[in-house]
Design an enzyme around this catalytic site. Structure first.
Site, PDB file in Angstrom:
ATOM      1  NE  ARG A 291      -1.536  -2.450   2.826  1.00 17.72           N
ATOM      2  CZ  ARG A 291      -1.768  -3.726   2.498  1.00 17.72           C
ATOM      3  NH1 ARG A 291      -2.897  -4.063   1.973  1.00 17.72           N
ATOM      4  NH2 ARG A 291      -0.863  -4.650   2.727  1.00 17.72           N
TER       5      ARG A 291
ATOM      6  CG  HIS B 225       3.367   3.861   8.688  1.00 20.72           C
ATOM      7  ND1 HIS B 225       3.522   4.697   7.594  1.00 20.72           N
ATOM      8  CD2 HIS B 225       2.895   2.683   8.183  1.00 20.72           C
ATOM      9  CE1 HIS B 225       3.161   4.037   6.507  1.00 20.72           C
ATOM     10  NE2 HIS B 225       2.784   2.828   6.834  1.00 20.72           N
TER      11      HIS B 225
HETATM   12  N1   CP Z   1      -0.292  -0.055   5.993  1.00 17.42           N
HETATM   13  C1   CP Z   1       0.891  -0.301   5.397  1.00 17.42           C
HETATM   14  O1   CP Z   1       1.913   0.294   5.738  1.00 17.42           O
HETATM   15  O2   CP Z   1       0.851  -1.273   4.433  1.00 17.42           O
HETATM   16  P1   CP Z   1       2.100  -1.732   3.564  1.00 17.42           P
HETATM   17  O3   CP Z   1       3.057  -2.449   4.478  1.00 17.42           O
HETATM   18  O4   CP Z   1       1.520  -2.658   2.504  1.00 17.42           O
HETATM   19  O5   CP Z   1       2.721  -0.520   2.970  1.00 17.42           O
END
Ligand code: CP
Length: 330
Positions: free
Chosen positions: A54, A134
């Site tokens: 994502r 994040h």
């Molecule tokens: N939510 C998220 O960080 O997903 P990914 O690890 O796929 O980037």
């Protein structure tokens, strides 16, 4: 804003400003011509040392929608396998003329090091570092909450999340999403309850700006959360590995996957206990059948796919703020 390294770096006005910018970016994405000329001539490097679906795709989409040039750098297949350091990688990116570096790294603090070591003149965006932060995930989660639970008039522009109660459930210990969300939701006026077994709560969590509980049923029944955010059980950080078939495995952090699901999983019974207006969130990727059942993940109250779509608008807003500043209108 010079870099975006942590959700804790954003005060209320900065956070609301980014949500408002994302709202305007989202409106441009409803048009037939989605591309804006705003970052023409700028270069964004996606530097991913850890796997991502994502975040990597949505940063790439966001940069391209703003007409930036995009370079995708994955650790696998690069000279990192020959022992190249973060510093030499950064100097290479600097030589390539990167204006922004979006970094995901397994080490907490790697984006901070990249931003402040003096190796790069570029803006640095933290796309997830270890168990630390994040920030764009927290922003897209706040954006999703505002659209569903606050939006009034012009899509809630200028508004924060004051008065909302968000329950964040599961593997808090290994979750940069939980840390970022606690920081940002608190800044935006929401109340947060973390729900987890004692083994999956970090030492020092009492000092975080939230409440904690070991009892999910109690939090749902008495806390009446407006949103429930299920966290992925991060088996890869528990030394348990991830089997090829993705099946739940036992870890030292809970007695068995079945017991974890019974105590902390969101299933049809718990879904029915939530207030009628409450939404179900998950940052992805999901362990279906472990922290969330298919009933819950696929229910009309789940906004999980919408969270992914909102990630593009948020990341457009962040890149716009970092690279175009306040000077250019889009
Ligand atoms: N939510 C998220 O960080 O997903 P990914 O690890 O796929 O980037």
């Amino acid at each position: 804003m010079r870099h975006l390294l942590s959700a804790a770096d954003l005060d209320r006005d900065a956070a609301v400003g980014l949500l408002d910018t994302a709202e305007r970016m989202a409106a441009t994405q409803e048009r037939e011509m989605k591309k804006l000329p705003t970052l023409r001539g700028r270069t964004v490097v996606n530097l991913f040392f850890e796997d991502s679906t994502r975040t990597r795709i949505s940063f790439e989409t966001a940069a391209k929608r703003l007409s930036a040039d995009v370079i995708n750098f994955a650790a696998r297949g690069s000279s990192l396998s020959k022992g190249e350091s973060l510093k030499d990688t950064a100097l290479t990116l600097q030589a390539m003329g990167a204006d922004a570096v979006v970094i995901r790294h397994q080490a907490s603090g790697a984006p901070y090091r990249l931003a402040h070591a003096g190796w790069l003149a570029s803006a640095v965006v933290n796309a997830g570092d270890g168990t630390h932060q994040h920030p764009t995930q927290a922003l897209l989660d706040a954006f999703t909450l505002r659209r569903h639970l606050v939006a009034a008039g012009d899509a809630g522009l200028g508004r924060d999340l004051a008065g909302l109660h968000v329950a964040i459930v599961g593997d808090v210990l290994h979750s940069r999403v939980a840390r970022s969300n606690v920081d940002l939701l608190h800044t935006l006026g929401a109340r947060v309850t973390l729900v987890a077994p004692p083994t999956l709560l970090p030492v020092g969590v009492e000092a975080w700006a939230c409440a904690t509980s070991y009892h999910l049923d109690e939090v749902i029944a008495e806390g009446r959360p407006d949103a429930i955010m299920m966290l992925r059980v991060q088996r890869e950080r528990m030394g348990a590995g991830v089997p090829a078939n993705g099946a739940p495995v036992a870890t030292g952090f809970f007695p068995s996957p079945l017991e974890y699901t019974r105590a902390y999983g969101l299933d049809a019974r718990r879904l029915a206990m939530l207030p009628e207006h409450a939404i179900v969130m998950h940052p992805g990727p999901m362990n279906r059948g472990l922290e969330i059942s298919a009933d819950a993940a696929d229910s009309p109250r789940a906004v999980i796919v919408e969270q992914v779509a909102n990630g593009v608008a948020i990341r457009m807003a962040v890149l716009y703020r970092l690279l175009a500043g306040e000077r250019e209108a889009f």
